[in-house]
Design a protein around this motif. Structure first.
Motif, short mmCIF file in Angstrom:
data_model
loop_
_atom_site.label_atom_id
_atom_site.label_comp_id
_atom_site.label_asym_id
_atom_site.label_seq_id
_atom_site.Cartn_x
_atom_site.Cartn_y
_atom_site.Cartn_z
N GLN A 64 33.83 30.16 38.86
CA GLN A 64 33.32 31.28 38.35
C GLN A 64 33.05 32.17 39.19
O GLN A 64 32.28 32.00 40.38
CB GLN A 64 31.93 30.97 37.55
CG GLN A 64 32.13 30.17 36.11
CD GLN A 64 30.88 29.95 35.48
OE1 GLN A 64 29.97 30.96 35.42
NE2 GLN A 64 30.81 28.90 34.79
N VAL A 65 33.30 33.45 39.03
CA VAL A 65 33.09 34.54 39.90
C VAL A 65 32.36 35.65 39.24
O VAL A 65 32.80 36.13 38.00
CB VAL A 65 34.50 35.40 40.50
CG1 VAL A 65 34.34 36.49 41.26
CG2 VAL A 65 35.25 34.17 41.33
N ALA A 66 31.39 36.13 39.84
CA ALA A 66 30.41 37.18 39.27
C ALA A 66 30.89 38.44 40.11
O ALA A 66 30.59 38.33 41.25
CB ALA A 66 28.92 36.84 39.06
N LEU A 67 31.00 39.47 39.15
CA LEU A 67 31.39 40.66 39.95
C LEU A 67 30.32 41.60 40.00
O LEU A 67 29.59 41.87 38.91
CB LEU A 67 32.69 41.47 39.12
CG LEU A 67 33.99 40.82 39.16
CD1 LEU A 67 35.05 41.38 38.33
CD2 LEU A 67 34.49 40.40 40.48
N PRO A 68 29.91 42.17 41.11
CA PRO A 68 28.77 43.06 41.20
C PRO A 68 29.15 44.53 40.50
O PRO A 68 30.37 44.71 40.13
CB PRO A 68 28.77 43.48 42.74
CG PRO A 68 30.00 43.11 43.28
CD PRO A 68 30.67 41.90 42.53
N HIS A 69 27.98 45.02 40.02
CA HIS A 69 28.49 46.12 38.99
C HIS A 69 29.17 47.47 39.90
O HIS A 69 29.71 48.09 39.18
CB HIS A 69 27.20 46.72 38.42
CG HIS A 69 26.39 47.43 39.41
ND1 HIS A 69 25.30 46.58 40.19
CD2 HIS A 69 26.02 48.58 39.53
CE1 HIS A 69 24.68 47.68 40.93
NE2 HIS A 69 25.09 48.60 40.54
N ASN A 70 28.86 47.37 41.34
CA ASN A 70 29.54 48.45 41.68
C ASN A 70 30.79 48.19 42.50
O ASN A 70 31.34 48.86 43.30
CB ASN A 70 28.37 48.92 42.90
CG ASN A 70 28.23 47.88 43.81
OD1 ASN A 70 28.53 46.66 43.73
ND2 ASN A 70 27.68 48.04 45.01
N VAL A 71 31.51 47.21 42.04
CA VAL A 71 32.69 46.75 42.67
C VAL A 71 33.83 47.97 42.48
O VAL A 71 33.79 48.54 41.38
CB VAL A 71 33.25 45.31 42.46
CG1 VAL A 71 33.56 45.53 40.72
CG2 VAL A 71 34.39 44.77 42.96
N ILE A 72 34.43 48.13 43.41
CA ILE A 72 35.80 49.20 43.08
C ILE A 72 37.00 48.32 43.01
O ILE A 72 37.78 48.80 42.00
CB ILE A 72 35.70 50.07 44.38
CG1 ILE A 72 34.52 50.94 44.66
CG2 ILE A 72 36.81 51.11 44.23
CD1 ILE A 72 33.75 51.74 43.13
N ASN A 73 37.54 47.32 43.92
CA ASN A 73 38.43 46.68 43.89
C ASN A 73 38.30 45.34 43.33
O ASN A 73 37.73 44.43 44.01
CB ASN A 73 39.29 46.70 45.41
CG ASN A 73 40.64 46.18 45.42
OD1 ASN A 73 40.86 45.28 44.80
ND2 ASN A 73 41.39 46.93 45.88
#
Length: 104
Positions: A64-73
């Motif tokens: 599982q990978v949780a993406l931060p809300h500010n990820v651009i790529n």
């Protein structure tokens, strides 16, 4: 809950979706497959993920990978979290909160 649908219908639909997702992951081993799934309720999502791992994909390596809300790529964010690991399935969480304009 969807208006007009009794809880039993929703439970049955969720169960069918869970089985279909388990089959899709199992049948796509060794090849790339993209399956998009949306769950509106966090607690239900966690329960379904746990059941998916326990009942349908017990022998598979799931990450599982949780993406931060500010990820651009998105690709880079996922790649950095995986390192050299190539799991059988990858669940990308919180992708709906990513900024628009993502590039690969």
């Amino acid at each position: 809950m969807v208006a007009g649908n009794p809880p039993a219908d929703i439970t049955a639909a969720n169960e069918n979706s869970l089985k279909s997702l388990g089959r899709a992951i199992a049948f796509s081993q060794g090849q790339f497959s993209l399956v998009l799934v949306c769950c509106n309720y966090g607690i239900l999502r966690e329960q379904m993920l746990q059941r998916l791992q326990d009942e349908y994909l017990a022998g598979y390596q799931i990450h599982q990978v949780a993406l931060p809300h500010n990820v651009i790529n998105v690709y880079t964010a996922i790649h950095l979290q995986l390192t050299n690991n190539q799991p059988s399935a990858l669940f990308v969480m919180q992708s709906q909160t990513c900024k628009a304009g993502e590039s690969a």
